[in-house]
Design an enzyme around this catalytic site. Structure first.
Site, short mmCIF file in Angstrom:
data_model
loop_
_atom_site.label_atom_id
_atom_site.label_comp_id
_atom_site.label_asym_id
_atom_site.label_seq_id
_atom_site.Cartn_x
_atom_site.Cartn_y
_atom_site.Cartn_z
N LYS A 113 0.82 -1.21 0.00
CA LYS A 113 0.00 0.00 0.00
C LYS A 113 0.85 1.26 0.00
O LYS A 113 0.46 2.27 -0.57
CB LYS A 113 -0.95 0.00 1.20
CG LYS A 113 -2.03 -1.04 1.07
CD LYS A 113 -3.30 -0.66 1.79
CE LYS A 113 -4.44 -1.59 1.39
NZ LYS A 113 -5.56 -1.53 2.31
N LYS A 196 -3.87 -12.20 -5.01
CA LYS A 196 -5.15 -12.44 -4.36
C LYS A 196 -6.24 -11.52 -4.93
O LYS A 196 -5.94 -10.42 -5.39
CB LYS A 196 -5.04 -12.24 -2.85
CG LYS A 196 -4.76 -10.81 -2.45
CD LYS A 196 -4.93 -10.58 -0.95
CE LYS A 196 -4.68 -9.10 -0.65
NZ LYS A 196 -4.85 -8.72 0.72
N LYS A 199 -10.23 -6.11 -2.58
CA LYS A 199 -11.26 -5.07 -2.59
C LYS A 199 -10.75 -3.79 -3.23
O LYS A 199 -11.49 -3.04 -3.81
CB LYS A 199 -11.61 -4.69 -1.14
CG LYS A 199 -12.68 -5.49 -0.48
CD LYS A 199 -13.22 -4.67 0.70
CE LYS A 199 -13.57 -5.56 1.87
NZ LYS A 199 -12.68 -5.46 3.01
P1 TYM Z 1 -9.89 -7.29 5.02
O1 TYM Z 1 -10.98 -6.32 5.29
O2 TYM Z 1 -8.90 -6.96 3.96
O3 TYM Z 1 -10.47 -8.71 4.64
C1 TYM Z 1 -11.42 -9.39 5.44
C2 TYM Z 1 -11.12 -10.88 5.45
O4 TYM Z 1 -11.15 -11.41 4.12
C3 TYM Z 1 -9.96 -12.17 3.88
N1 TYM Z 1 -9.59 -12.09 2.45
C4 TYM Z 1 -9.41 -13.14 1.66
N2 TYM Z 1 -9.49 -14.47 1.87
C5 TYM Z 1 -9.27 -15.28 0.83
N3 TYM Z 1 -8.94 -14.86 -0.42
C6 TYM Z 1 -8.84 -13.54 -0.69
N4 TYM Z 1 -8.54 -13.14 -1.92
C7 TYM Z 1 -9.07 -12.62 0.38
N5 TYM Z 1 -9.06 -11.27 0.46
C8 TYM Z 1 -9.37 -10.97 1.73
C9 TYM Z 1 -8.93 -11.53 4.77
O5 TYM Z 1 -7.85 -12.40 5.03
C10 TYM Z 1 -9.72 -11.20 6.00
O6 TYM Z 1 -9.79 -12.31 6.86
N6 TYM Z 1 -6.49 -6.49 8.61
C11 TYM Z 1 -7.75 -7.16 8.33
C12 TYM Z 1 -8.88 -6.73 9.24
C13 TYM Z 1 -8.63 -6.88 10.71
C14 TYM Z 1 -8.60 -8.10 11.45
C15 TYM Z 1 -8.40 -7.70 12.81
C16 TYM Z 1 -8.70 -9.44 11.13
C17 TYM Z 1 -8.46 -5.86 11.59
N7 TYM Z 1 -8.32 -6.36 12.85
C18 TYM Z 1 -8.29 -8.65 13.83
C19 TYM Z 1 -8.60 -10.39 12.16
C20 TYM Z 1 -8.39 -9.99 13.48
C21 TYM Z 1 -8.16 -6.82 6.90
O7 TYM Z 1 -7.73 -5.84 6.35
O8 TYM Z 1 -9.11 -7.63 6.38
#
Ligand code: TYM
Length: 333
Positions: A113, A196, A199
């Site tokens: 990023k 991957k 979003k």
């Molecule tokens: P975020 O918002 O990017 O994504 C949410 C969840 O979706 C999963 N994910 C995927 N899984 C499989 N294939 C993909 N292509 C894919 N893209 C996204 C992510 O792994 C995630 O589980 N940092 C985290 C949010 C967060 C969090 C936390 C997670 C903040 N605090 C505490 C767990 C525990 C994030 O940006 O997720």
């Protein structure tokens, strides 16, 4: 006791990667009812990248509606808004004092990023520390996420050790739950199957969003990048494009890959794409219908978040009190 925690950023629309990699697993854990499930809409994390204030609140409510449409039930889990529970930031500050800049430099999400930015916000750099605070604040034991989050969880584990060593055993070591075998933990981009599905990628055609119409889904899958071999076979190393479609197809239908490949015998990848598209359309149709209904109920969504956040804060306040005492901020017992 088992305590499951996970989080999702409210910006952008939920896509198949989020759904299969995280949300569907949250629903299973919630329905198993073996321990608490706590799910956070991480708005504090989302502002580490520029967000328009006019749309942020709408995005938060929309993500709430989306999770409920996917089967997350606020009656069975705690679904809450991160910024409404101020202890996340307090604990994040404490944890920031227990790790080093050198450790944070190498995080892939930060690297990726920050590459596109001239001035890098400090928040983007300390992002994983806040994420560790999210996890520790609830003394979480299990964290279901996609594979892209594994390094962040290593930091959380490291911070548990750091805190426990310095101040006495307080937090359990959180275990991460990643769906590696089925491919659900890492759904690939439809345009660049080496990366991957994301979003934030500028090309809308690289992902299937939960709100896409049947026509959009057909068109995106038809245009998904495959290769010059027409046969449908599962070989993620050499044929990542078609293999990603097979994973998506298997997840959407709950079939195994072997059966899927057998049933696709005789189809070329072009014809097979149509089959995958119909499976995805069928899987998403009820979710999309439910979401359209929920989007009109702002009052209900506001309430869900307010109630969830109050429940989360009860737990968070207790942990923070204990942390305050152990650090020496407080001497009440
Ligand atoms: P975020 O918002 O990017 O994504 C949410 C969840 O979706 C999963 N994910 C995927 N899984 C499989 N294939 C993909 N292509 C894919 N893209 C996204 C992510 O792994 C995630 O589980 N940092 C985290 C949010 C967060 C969090 C936390 C997670 C903040 N605090 C505490 C767990 C525990 C994030 O940006 O997720």
């Amino acid at each position: 006791p088992k305590r499951v925690l996970s989080g999702i950023q409210p910006t952008g629309t939920l896509h198949l990667g989020n759904y299969f990699g995280a949300v569907e697993k949250w629903k299973h854990l919630q329905d198993k009812a073996d321990g608490d499930v706590i799910l956070s809409i991480v708005d504090l994390h989302s502002i580490t990248f520029p967000q328009d204030p006019k749309t942020l609140r709408t995005s938060i409510l929309r993500m709430t509606a989306t999770l409920i449409a996917c089967g997350i039930d606020p009656g069975k889990c705690i679904l809450f808004q991160q910024s409404k529970v101020p202890q996340h930031v307090l604990l994040g500050w404490v944890l920031g004092s227990l790790t080093t800049m050198a450790r944070l430099y190498h995080f892939p999400q930060y690297k990726e990023k920050s590459e596109s930015l001239k001035d890098i916000p400090l928040g983007l750099f300390v992002y994983p520390v806040l994420q560790a605070a999210d996890i520790l604040l609830y003394k979480s034991t299990h964290v279901p996420v996609g594979e892209d989050q594994v390094q962040h969880l290593h930091l959380a584990q490291h911070l548990v050790h750091a805190f426990n060593n310095k101040y006495g055993v307080t937090f359990p070591i959180p275990e991460y739950l990643v769906e590696a075998q089925s491919g659900a933990g890492r759904i690939k981009s439809l345009k660049e199957p080496g990366r991957k599905m994301s979003k934030s990628h500028p090309d809308q055609k690289s992902r299937i969003e939960i709100t896409d119409s049947p026509d959009e889904i057909r068109s995106k899958i038809k245009k998904a990048l495959t290769d010059f071999t027409s046969e449908v076979e599962y070989d993620p190393e050499n044929r990542p494009g078609v293999s990603n479609l097979i994973d998506i197809h298997a997840l959407a239908t709950n079939k195994n890959r072997t059966d899927i490949v057998r049933e696709a015998a005789g189809l070329d990848t072009g014809q097979y794409k149509l089959v995958v598209a119909e499976a995805v359309i069928a899987k998403l149709a009820p979710i999309r219908a439910e979401l359209m209904k929920l989007l009109d109920s702002k009052e209900y969504l506001d309430n869900v978040l307010a109630e969830g956040s109050a429940k989360a804060e009860t737990i968070a306040a207790k942990t923070w009190e204990e942390v305050s005492r152990k650090i020496g901020f407080d001497d009440r017992h």
